[in-house]
Design a protein around this motif. Structure first.
Motif, mmCIF file in Angstrom:
data_model
loop_
_atom_site.group_PDB
_atom_site.id
_atom_site.type_symbol
_atom_site.label_atom_id
_atom_site.label_comp_id
_atom_site.label_asym_id
_atom_site.label_seq_id
_atom_site.Cartn_x
_atom_site.Cartn_y
_atom_site.Cartn_z
ATOM 1 N N SER A 55 0.830 -1.206 0.000
ATOM 2 C CA SER A 55 0.000 0.000 0.000
ATOM 3 C C SER A 55 0.867 1.259 0.000
ATOM 4 C CB SER A 55 -0.905 0.009 1.238
ATOM 5 O OG SER A 55 -0.111 0.243 2.383
ATOM 6 N N ALA A 56 0.243 2.355 -0.445
ATOM 7 C CA ALA A 56 0.943 3.646 -0.464
ATOM 8 C C ALA A 56 1.368 4.014 0.955
ATOM 9 C CB ALA A 56 0.022 4.713 -1.055
ATOM 10 N N GLN A 57 0.513 3.675 1.924
ATOM 11 C CA GLN A 57 0.825 4.004 3.321
ATOM 12 C C GLN A 57 2.088 3.266 3.771
ATOM 13 O OE1 GLN A 57 -0.916 6.331 5.271
ATOM 14 N NE2 GLN A 57 0.986 6.060 6.417
ATOM 15 N N ASP A 58 2.187 1.997 3.405
ATOM 16 C CA ASP A 58 3.379 1.219 3.776
ATOM 17 C C ASP A 58 4.631 1.838 3.152
ATOM 18 O OD1 ASP A 58 1.731 -0.432 5.113
ATOM 19 O OD2 ASP A 58 2.079 -2.215 3.889
ATOM 20 N N MET A 59 4.497 2.250 1.901
ATOM 21 C CA MET A 59 5.633 2.876 1.218
ATOM 22 C C MET A 59 6.021 4.175 1.928
ATOM 23 S SD MET A 59 6.505 1.194 -1.656
ATOM 24 C CE MET A 59 5.871 0.085 -2.900
ATOM 25 N N GLU A 60 5.005 4.955 2.286
ATOM 26 C CA GLU A 60 5.281 6.236 2.939
ATOM 27 C C GLU A 60 5.985 6.027 4.279
ATOM 28 O OE1 GLU A 60 1.271 8.144 1.084
ATOM 29 O OE2 GLU A 60 1.672 8.594 3.186
ATOM 30 N N ASN A 61 5.550 5.001 4.999
ATOM 31 C CA ASN A 61 6.176 4.726 6.297
ATOM 32 C C ASN A 61 7.640 4.315 6.127
ATOM 33 O OD1 ASN A 61 3.909 5.381 7.742
ATOM 34 N ND2 ASN A 61 3.113 3.295 7.769
ATOM 35 N N VAL A 62 7.928 3.596 5.055
ATOM 36 C CA VAL A 62 9.323 3.226 4.792
ATOM 37 C C VAL A 62 10.132 4.480 4.467
ATOM 38 C CG1 VAL A 62 10.864 1.974 3.222
ATOM 39 C CG2 VAL A 62 8.805 0.870 4.074
ATOM 40 N N VAL A 63 9.510 5.388 3.712
ATOM 41 C CA VAL A 63 10.201 6.645 3.369
ATOM 42 C C VAL A 63 10.531 7.421 4.640
ATOM 43 C CG1 VAL A 63 9.884 8.918 2.284
ATOM 44 C CG2 VAL A 63 9.269 6.826 1.039
ATOM 45 N N ILE A 64 9.561 7.505 5.561
ATOM 46 C CA ILE A 64 9.806 8.228 6.827
ATOM 47 C C ILE A 64 10.980 7.585 7.563
ATOM 48 C CG2 ILE A 64 8.812 8.694 9.128
ATOM 49 C CD1 ILE A 64 6.055 8.892 7.601
ATOM 50 N N PHE A 65 10.987 6.261 7.597
ATOM 51 C CA PHE A 65 12.075 5.553 8.268
ATOM 52 C C PHE A 65 13.425 5.887 7.616
ATOM 53 C CE2 PHE A 65 14.907 1.924 7.765
ATOM 54 C CZ PHE A 65 15.329 1.771 9.073
ATOM 55 N N LEU A 66 13.457 5.871 6.293
ATOM 56 C CA LEU A 66 14.717 6.137 5.581
ATOM 57 C C LEU A 66 15.196 7.566 5.825
ATOM 58 C CD1 LEU A 66 13.834 4.349 2.211
ATOM 59 C CD2 LEU A 66 15.588 3.618 3.835
ATOM 60 N N LYS A 67 14.248 8.488 5.833
ATOM 61 C CA LYS A 67 14.626 9.888 6.069
ATOM 62 C C LYS A 67 15.181 10.056 7.478
ATOM 63 C CE LYS A 67 11.929 12.500 2.787
ATOM 64 N NZ LYS A 67 10.898 13.509 2.611
ATOM 65 N N GLU A 127 2.425 7.892 -13.181
ATOM 66 C CA GLU A 127 2.842 7.358 -11.876
ATOM 67 C C GLU A 127 3.149 8.521 -10.935
ATOM 68 O OE1 GLU A 127 5.028 3.448 -13.879
ATOM 69 O OE2 GLU A 127 6.231 5.092 -13.078
ATOM 70 N N LYS A 128 2.723 8.354 -9.692
ATOM 71 C CA LYS A 128 2.923 9.441 -8.726
ATOM 72 C C LYS A 128 4.077 9.101 -7.792
ATOM 73 C CE LYS A 128 -1.533 11.604 -8.677
ATOM 74 N NZ LYS A 128 -2.792 10.929 -8.798
ATOM 75 N N PRO A 129 4.836 10.136 -7.382
ATOM 76 C CA PRO A 129 5.901 9.843 -6.408
ATOM 77 C C PRO A 129 5.290 9.490 -5.053
ATOM 78 C CG PRO A 129 5.681 12.208 -6.746
ATOM 79 C CD PRO A 129 4.776 11.567 -7.733
ATOM 80 N N ILE A 130 6.009 8.702 -4.291
ATOM 81 C CA ILE A 130 5.558 8.413 -2.929
ATOM 82 C C ILE A 130 5.606 9.728 -2.156
ATOM 83 C CG2 ILE A 130 6.045 7.087 -0.839
ATOM 84 C CD1 ILE A 130 7.547 5.134 -2.707
ATOM 85 N N ARG A 131 4.578 9.935 -1.326
ATOM 86 C CA ARG A 131 4.508 11.201 -0.597
ATOM 87 C C ARG A 131 5.804 11.432 0.193
ATOM 88 N NH1 ARG A 131 -0.753 12.852 2.654
ATOM 89 N NH2 ARG A 131 -0.791 10.615 2.870
ATOM 90 N N GLY A 132 6.269 12.668 0.124
ATOM 91 C CA GLY A 132 7.489 13.014 0.865
ATOM 92 C C GLY A 132 8.762 12.748 0.076
ATOM 93 N N ASP A 140 4.779 -5.049 8.886
ATOM 94 C CA ASP A 140 5.746 -5.079 9.986
ATOM 95 C C ASP A 140 7.033 -5.774 9.561
ATOM 96 O OD1 ASP A 140 4.020 -3.724 11.557
ATOM 97 O OD2 ASP A 140 3.153 -5.513 12.493
ATOM 98 N N LYS A 141 6.868 -6.884 8.900
ATOM 99 C CA LYS A 141 8.048 -7.629 8.466
ATOM 100 C C LYS A 141 8.803 -6.829 7.394
ATOM 101 C CE LYS A 141 9.467 -12.152 6.771
ATOM 102 N NZ LYS A 141 10.100 -11.653 5.565
ATOM 103 N N PHE A 142 8.038 -6.193 6.548
ATOM 104 C CA PHE A 142 8.622 -5.393 5.467
ATOM 105 C C PHE A 142 9.530 -4.305 6.049
ATOM 106 C CE2 PHE A 142 7.661 -1.881 2.220
ATOM 107 C CZ PHE A 142 8.613 -2.320 1.330
#
Lengths: 430, 136
Positions: free
Chosen positions: A314-326, A340-345, A420-422
């Protein structure tokens, strides 16, 4: 396996026509296949809930696995309520076996709905009209090949890339020089149905011809019927396009996409070192990164889109990974094109295939779902995290894994089961 | 091209005769043994029980033009149809044009599509090929 528009229409119209069939029942899909995704969407559009997905493959179903967020089970684990009150939807070429299995388990035959798409043909297709129309098509296909010969030259050999995936084009081109040498072929044209395939072909320096899906289809059909065409036309497919013959990695994990091209498509008698595509050393990435404020060596290029497959992350899962990476100090950009849209942030960037390795090496980290782009950047000297999905065979890590395929040894490959595993996998690897 | 079409039409006629004579249904399977690939053909025959279980087959129709080197065992569920090479070629020609019957297997490496290149590579045996490729 791709679900085409005609298949989607068939699924939608059948669900629409039979919508009352599902009232007060538990709806269960038999088969974690790409068709399940379209059935799920069609059910959702008609406000029909999906309770369960069943599959005989333990890699896809059971043991708490989810498919599109829906619980899965092995059919043998169905409970009495599910057997009595379940409405089972089957959309597979194995529908006869699957129906028989359900009946043996005690499911009422009337509670089984088979959706017949391209994969699950009718038992008989022997009427005269079918034969006549098929003949007309193969004649058109033959005429088209004759036209190519007139246009390009009698000595030209035409390689067909019927499947639009860029990964298929990459693998086909990777070993093509050996086939040309073995068969003393000089003048060639690679014929494809998608621009992305052609872009990959051009990386290897071959001439290309873009045709429609219909044209490709009739040429393939005529290739089967008129054996003399095989002297100058060859489909570069790792499975029988009509018969769907290929060896399943479920039973033979030692066979990957790579071996299928080497030994099945090209029928080589020994392995070969794959050719690498040409890469442009333009350095355009330096300006691109500077203009977006992205740091060299500390940027993650996120590639969440795959041309041939739709992922369920999901887009939300992707966004959460982005927050973690940042939070770890990385800049993050999304590789996206067109709609195609960029992941938020994240910052949207796009680059041509011939510069892909340059961009990834300059960024330092690539995180992407398994797509043809992963083949192209497989030789990049950077951290490469490739995401596979459980549930669908479409991107099986056994079959399409970069390391398994021998494209590189340093890719970090993770299978997306749940968020979670992701996240913990990404945390461990970045 | 006209002569090719006539061969295909002849193939259709042969199939329709088989279909009507034996009242083919979804539990029937036709196996075509198109040429002289005895090793592959016999591997198909020797492993036919796998297909029977996998596809819930009740009757097999083995179509060939020469049984000499084939493992012809008496099976209650199998009917051998021996025809001429010309007739078998016509059936094959019809099959390359139309999937006239969904329960059909051609005991061949490359008809209508494919190669035997994968056999012997990375531990893939002829039996694997038969069971996991032809019997899909």
């Amino acid at each position: 396996m791709l679900v085409n528009e005609k298949d989607k229409e068939t699924i939608n119209s059948l669900i629409h026509n039979r919508r009352k069939f599902f009232l007060d029942k538990k709806t269960i899909i038999f088969g974690c296949t790409p068709y399940a995704r379209d059935i799920y969407q069609a059910l959702d559009e008609h406000d029909i809930g999906l309770s369960l997905i069943i599959d005989n493959n333990p890699k896809k179903a059971g043991s708490g696995k989810l498919c599109m967020g829906i619980p899965t089970k092995n059919p043998n684990d169905l409970n009495d309520d599910e057997i009595r009150n379940g409405i089972y939807i089957i959309c597979s070429k194995y529908h006869l076996e699957m129906t028989s299995q359900l009946i043996e388990l005690g499911v009422n035959e009337n509670n089984i709905l088979c959706i017949h798409v391209g994969e699950s043909k009718k038992l008989f297709e022997d009427d005269i009209e079918k034969m006549e129309s098929a003949w007309e098509e193969v004649c058109l296909g033959r005429n088209l090949v004759d036209k190519w010969k007139r246009e390009y030259g009698r000595d030209f050999f035409f390689f067909l890339l019927p499947y639009p995936g860029t990964g298929d084009a990459y693998m086909a081109c990777r070993y093509l020089p050996y086939f040309l040498e073995q068969n003393k072929i000089e003048n060639i044209m690679l014929v494809a149905t998608s621009n992305n395939s052609l872009k990959v072909v051009k990386l290897f320096g071959y001439d290309t011809l873009l045709v429609s899906h219909e044209e490709m289809s009739i040429v393939l059909r005529s290739w089967e019927v008129f054996e003399d065409l095989r002297a100058f036309v060859k489909p570069l497919l790792h499975w029988g396009w009509r018969t769907k013959r290929f060896i399943s990695s479920d039973n033979h994990p030692q066979i990957t996409f790579n071996e299928m091209f080497l030994y099945d498509t090209y029928a080589f008698d020994r392995p070969h070192e794959g050719y690498l595509p040409k890469q442009a050393k333009t350095g355009s990435w330096v300006g691109c990164f500077a203009s977006h404020g992205l740091k060299q060596g500390k940027t993650v290029i996120f590639a969440p889109y795959a041309g041939s497959f739709t992922y369920n992350i999901s887009a939300q899962d992707m966004e959460n990974v982005v927050i973690f990476l940042k939070n770890k100090g990385y800049d993050v950009c999304t590789n996206c094109f067109g709609k195609e849209k960029p992941i938020r942030g994240t910052v949207p960037i796009c680059f041509p295939y011939e510069e892909a390795i340059g961009y990834v090496e300059y960024a330092g980290v690539f995180v992407g779902v398994r797509s043809g782009l992963c083949d192209i950047i497989s030789s990049a000297r950077a951290k490469k995290i490739i995401i596979y999905e459980s549930g669908f065979n479409a991107t099986s890590i056994d079959y399409f894994g970069l390391v398994n395929m021998g494209l590189c040894e340093d890719a970090i490959e993770i299978v997306y089961d749940n968020f979670d595993k992701f996240v913990s996998d990404i945390e461990n690897e970045v | 091209m006209e002569s090719k079409y006539n061969i295909i039409k002849e193939g259709r006629g042969i199939f329709v005769d088989i279909k009507n004579k034996y009242c083919l249904n979804e539990n029937d399977y036709i196996i075509l043994f198109p040429d002289d690939m005895d090793e592959l053909s016999n591997m198909v025959i020797d492993n036919i029980e796998v297909l029977k279980r996998k596809k819930y087959v009740k009757r097999f129709f083995f179509v060939c033009c020469d049984q000499t080197n084939l493992h012809v065992e008496k099976r209650n569920d199998t009917i051998w149809i021996c025809c001429s090479q010309k007739e078998l070629d016509a059936l094959m020609a019809y099959y390359t044009l139309v999937d006239f019957f969904s329960n059909i297997i051609v005991a061949s490496y490359d008809m209508p599509f494919g190669s035997k290149g994968i056999i012997g590579k990375n531990g893939i045996s002829l039996r694997d090929y038969v069971v996991d490729v032809l019997f899909v």
